[in-house]
Motif scaffolding. Structure first.
Motif, mmCIF file in Angstrom:
data_model
loop_
_atom_site.group_PDB
_atom_site.id
_atom_site.type_symbol
_atom_site.label_atom_id
_atom_site.label_comp_id
_atom_site.label_asym_id
_atom_site.label_seq_id
_atom_site.Cartn_x
_atom_site.Cartn_y
_atom_site.Cartn_z
ATOM 1 N N UNK A 23 0.865 -1.178 0.000
ATOM 2 C CA UNK A 23 0.000 0.000 0.000
ATOM 3 C C UNK A 23 0.898 1.224 0.000
ATOM 4 N N UNK A 24 0.758 2.067 -1.021
ATOM 5 C CA UNK A 24 1.556 3.290 -1.106
ATOM 6 C C UNK A 24 0.919 4.353 -0.212
ATOM 7 N N UNK A 25 1.700 4.888 0.689
ATOM 8 C CA UNK A 25 1.219 5.882 1.637
ATOM 9 C C UNK A 25 1.137 7.233 0.931
ATOM 10 N N UNK A 26 -0.040 7.876 0.934
ATOM 11 C CA UNK A 26 -0.170 9.169 0.268
ATOM 12 C C UNK A 26 0.574 10.279 1.008
ATOM 13 N N UNK A 27 0.856 11.346 0.295
ATOM 14 C CA UNK A 27 1.552 12.489 0.884
ATOM 15 C C UNK A 27 0.651 13.163 1.917
ATOM 16 N N UNK A 28 1.215 13.561 3.032
ATOM 17 C CA UNK A 28 0.448 14.191 4.094
ATOM 18 C C UNK A 28 0.013 13.224 5.180
ATOM 19 N N UNK A 29 0.265 11.947 4.978
ATOM 20 C CA UNK A 29 -0.110 10.917 5.950
ATOM 21 C C UNK A 29 1.153 10.194 6.403
ATOM 22 N N UNK A 30 1.217 9.883 7.689
ATOM 23 C CA UNK A 30 2.325 9.119 8.242
ATOM 24 C C UNK A 30 1.790 7.775 8.714
ATOM 25 N N UNK A 31 2.431 6.705 8.264
ATOM 26 C CA UNK A 31 2.044 5.363 8.683
ATOM 27 C C UNK A 31 3.231 4.737 9.401
ATOM 28 N N UNK A 32 2.987 4.226 10.600
ATOM 29 C CA UNK A 32 4.030 3.553 11.366
ATOM 30 C C UNK A 32 3.501 2.208 11.848
ATOM 31 N N UNK A 33 4.437 1.317 12.122
ATOM 32 C CA UNK A 33 4.108 0.003 12.674
ATOM 33 C C UNK A 33 4.896 -0.180 13.966
ATOM 34 N N UNK A 34 4.333 0.206 15.124
ATOM 35 C CA UNK A 34 5.050 0.041 16.386
ATOM 36 C C UNK A 34 5.365 -1.412 16.690
ATOM 37 N N UNK A 35 4.516 -2.318 16.258
ATOM 38 C CA UNK A 35 4.808 -3.751 16.314
ATOM 39 C C UNK A 35 4.207 -4.385 15.063
#
Length: 181
Positions: free
Chosen positions: A116-128
């Motif tokens: 999934x390509x993350x759009x500009x202006x959004x931050x996606x993180x995976x803490x676990x």
């Protein structure tokens, strides 16, 4: 009068709000948001750190827009101060996710990983590996991206495998029972 629409919006000192030519602009430490007010009967007044949304008449559509635009502007003011977040939980045997660059790579039970390509202006993180946190200053956009990610693997009702929001209750079905009398 709309209960939501008549409330005023307190603007913090580090946030600036402007209303020009039917466009509301909100600037803060995290960025800038703009929204066009498409109803000509809605007026936005900014006075000494307070924003008030007023309507010109009591038509049904104008009353609906009154509360809507007040809440949208309030979300813009709070979004440029503190980002909105949505958490998606991944549950299933062998399921995991990771962020590499601007792509979210998810192993969610298909033969190949889903990217999934993350759009500009959004931050996606995976803490676990079983949790995806979507954050950004635009509340609508954060919710839309989280919904697109969640739609990649809907929750299966018998075992609970799939993706769901952290505050969502997953309704489980009872499995078939054979041979009971």
């Amino acid at each position: 009068m709309s209960r939501i629409g008549r409330k005023h919006i307190d603007v913090p000192a580090d946030v600036t709000v402007k209303f020009e030519n039917g466009v509301v602009t909100v600037k803060g430490k995290l960025g800038e948001l703009k929204r066009e007010v498409k109803c000509s009967d809605i007026d936005v007044k900014i006075e000494s750190g307070v924003v008030k949304v007023e309507r010109a008449n009591d038509a049904k559509q104008t009353r609906a827009y009154h509360g809507l635009y007040r809440q949208l502007i309030a979300d813009m003011v709070s979004g440029v101060q503190k980002p909105f977040t949505k958490t998606v939980i991944v549950s299933g045997v062998g399921y995991k996710c990771a962020v590499t660059g601007n792509k979210l790579v998810m192993n969610i039970g298909y033969s190949k990983p889903v990217e999934f390509t993350v759009p500009e202006g959004i931050t996606v993180t995976c803490p676990d590996p079983l949790q995806i946190v979507v954050s950004g200053i635009n509340k609508e956009f954060v919710g839309e991206v989280a919904a697109q990610i969640k739609a990649k693997r809907p929750v299966e009702p018998y075992h609970g495998y799939g993706m769901h929001y952290s505050n969502e209750v997953v309704v489980r079905k009872e499995a078939k029972t054979a041979g009971k009398k």
